[in-house]
Scaffold this active site. Structure first.
Site, PDB file in Angstrom:
ATOM      1  CG  ASP A 200      26.983  27.590  44.315  1.00  0.00           C
ATOM      2  OD1 ASP A 200      27.923  28.326  43.937  1.00  0.00           O
ATOM      3  OD2 ASP A 200      25.843  28.021  44.575  1.00  0.00           O
ATOM      4  CE1 TYR A 225      27.573  38.264  44.017  1.00  0.00           C
ATOM      5  CE2 TYR A 225      26.477  37.897  41.909  1.00  0.00           C
ATOM      6  CZ  TYR A 225      26.528  37.725  43.284  1.00  0.00           C
ATOM      7  OH  TYR A 225      25.551  37.017  43.908  1.00  0.00           O
ATOM      8  CE  LYS A 226      28.782  35.573  46.289  1.00  0.00           C
ATOM      9  NZ  LYS A 226      28.084  34.317  46.565  1.00  0.00           N
ATOM     10  NE  ARG A 374      30.396  36.628  54.512  1.00  0.00           N
ATOM     11  CZ  ARG A 374      29.754  36.434  53.366  1.00  0.00           C
ATOM     12  NH1 ARG A 374      29.549  35.203  52.931  1.00  0.00           N
ATOM     13  NH2 ARG A 374      29.294  37.444  52.664  1.00  0.00           N
TER      14      ARG A 374
HETATM   15  C1  LIG Z   1      26.659  34.388  46.502  1.00  0.00           C
HETATM   16  C2  LIG Z   1      26.003  33.080  46.313  1.00  0.00           C
HETATM   17  C3  LIG Z   1      24.900  32.938  45.464  1.00  0.00           C
HETATM   18  C4  LIG Z   1      24.331  34.146  44.783  1.00  0.00           C
HETATM   19  O1  LIG Z   1      23.326  33.840  43.880  1.00  0.00           O
HETATM   20  P1  LIG Z   1      22.730  34.988  42.952  1.00  0.00           P
HETATM   21  O2  LIG Z   1      21.817  34.313  42.055  1.00  0.00           O
HETATM   22  O3  LIG Z   1      23.896  35.666  42.282  1.00  0.00           O
HETATM   23  O4  LIG Z   1      22.058  35.994  43.831  1.00  0.00           O
HETATM   24  C5  LIG Z   1      24.373  31.677  45.288  1.00  0.00           C
HETATM   25  N1  LIG Z   1      24.879  30.597  45.928  1.00  0.00           N
HETATM   26  C6  LIG Z   1      25.940  30.706  46.758  1.00  0.00           C
HETATM   27  C7  LIG Z   1      26.474  29.493  47.430  1.00  0.00           C
HETATM   28  C8  LIG Z   1      26.518  31.953  46.987  1.00  0.00           C
HETATM   29  O5  LIG Z   1      27.549  32.063  47.822  1.00  0.00           O
END
Ligand SMILES: *Cc1c(COP(=O)(O)O)cnc(C)c1O
Length: 413
Positions: A200, A225-226, A374
């Site tokens: 991930d 989106y990050k 954070r």
């Molecule tokens: C931000 C994040 C998500 C977000 O998942 P969404 O399906 O977009 O809500 C998932 N896994 C990790 C490790 C994250 O940091």
């Protein structure tokens, strides 16, 4: 001893400084939360206007072809691929990270299903919860005896992986601690035991250099989106290398993943290639915004971004320790560069209240249980002087105990 003037000098010499003008950031805010929601590329406004008024409003349904809507998940995937060490035809931007994890994990379990002894998914207790929840949901609904093994620290990984492991599913940069795995060594560990490795990249894409091919990854997913500045809830991505595409079968077999979607055939046949990772009709307006973020990344390199990211996080750690040393702050993020992502976390017994006080004074970071403040550092729009100013405001809040320990917790923080 670093001074504010030193920080201003570094800003004056910063090769990435000009990128800030490509983002819309409000005055009076030091934004240290681009790891959760990236800032808005200025270009997104005219892009949204064009998509809405011209492509949708004027060209209507013709835009699926004339404006490239139908190809957008693949087009954006090809543009994102170089940031993560992928190549053309291996990435689609689609769905959410949670949904893509489900698809990737299901496909990985399917690829391993010929070995009945491999029924364990190894991941971390400190993983972002949705990753664990999706694995739990999938295991439960498959009802084929899958179980999830949670490790409590990266050191436990070698002992946790064995002949019963189907998939090792890890987040490359931990959302809370900022710990970064050694992708190559960890992938090799999984492979040596006959397991597949699923990464991930939610806190990695656009934050740290990633080379999925060179580091032997099997599958990967991540957020736009990050750090990639795609906009709130922008579609996520999934990477399936060419070597696995033939065996990649996922259960969300919607018509967008069909070999001939417009043949309207009564049965599913997967598309060749990365298209089989798609499911249904995509949110085009939101998807289009992803390109505005990728346009900015196309003007620089992940090496340049990483260099400044490490300089910013080093500076922040140094200044917090030097100027707030009298207070009970605990550094959670690794000091060693190879194990650090692009955010820095400190614990404080009143972390939530201190973060609320920071936000009230324009320093926007966030809070994560337990007791963790954070701070995300985004080299495209964060300056060295802002790091200085953020630490000064933190010091002032702590010295004067200017925070409300009874602060009510919001639903989203
Ligand atoms: C931000 C994040 C998500 C977000 O998942 P969404 O399906 O977009 O809500 C998932 N896994 C990790 C490790 C994250 O940091």
């Amino acid at each position: 001893m670093t001074t504010r003037n030193h920080c201003l000098e570094r800003d004056a010499q910063d090769p990435l400084a000009a990128f800030r003008s490509q983002f819309d950031l409000p005055d009076g805010v030091i934004y240290l939360d681009g790891n959760s929601l990236g800032a808005r590329p200025k270009a997104s406004l005219s892009r949204a206007q064009h998509v809405i008024t011209q492509e949708w409003g004027h060209d209507l349904i013709r835009s699926w072809n004339t404006a490239g809507w139908f190809d957008l998940p693949k087009h954006l995937g090809n543009r994102l691929a170089p940031l993560i060490g992928g190549v053309d035809g291996e990435v689609v931007v689609t769905d959410t990270t949670s949904v893509n994890l489900f698809k990737a994990l299901a496909a990985a379990l399917q690829m391993q299903s010929c070995d009945a002894a491999r029924r364990v998914i190894v991941t971390e207790r400190s993983n972002f919860p949705t990753d664990i929840y999706m694995a739990e949901g999938l295991s439960k609904w498959l009802d084929r005896g899958y179980s999830i093994k949670l490790i409590d620290s990266p050191d436990e990984l070698p002992a946790a992986i064995g002949a019963d492991t189907a998939v090792v599913m890890l987040t490359h940069v931990n959302y809370r601690s900022g710990y970064q795995y050694d992708m190559q060594a960890t992938s090799a560990l999984a492979h040596a035991a006959g397991a597949l490795i699923l990464w991930d990249l939610a806190h990695s894409a656009g934050a740290v250099p990633v080379d999925l091919h060179a580091n032997g990854a099997d599958l990967a997913v991540g957020c736009t989106y990050k750090y990639l500045n795609g906009g709130p809830g922008a579609p996520a991505f999934i990477w399936v290398p060419k070597k696995h595409q033939g065996q990649f079968q996922q259960p969300l077999s919607g018509w967008w993943g069909h070999a001939t979607p417009f043949a309207m055939a009564p049965h599913f046949a997967p598309a060749d290639g990365i298209g089989r990772a798609l499911c249904g009709t995509q949110p085009i307006v939101s998807l289009a915004m992803v390109e505005c973020g990728l346009d900015v990344f196309a003007q620089t390199s992940m090496a340049a971004i990483r260099e400044k990211s490490l300089a910013l996080t080093d500076l922040f750690i140094e200044l917090v320790e030097a100027r707030c040393g009298a207070h009970p702050l605990g550094l959670v993020t690794p000091r060693e560069h190879p194990h650090r992502g692009s955010h820095v976390s400190f614990t404080h017994p009143h972390g939530y209240a201190v973060m609320q006080a920071l936000i009230a004074r324009g320093v926007i970071g966030d809070y994560r249980e337990p007791a963790i403040m954070r701070f995300g550092f985004t080299p495209l729009y964060t300056s060295y002087a802002e790091v200085w100013d953020a630490v000064e405001i933190l010091r002032d809040i702590l010295d004067r105990q200017d925070y409300n320990v009874d602060a009510k917790r919001d639903a989203v923080t």
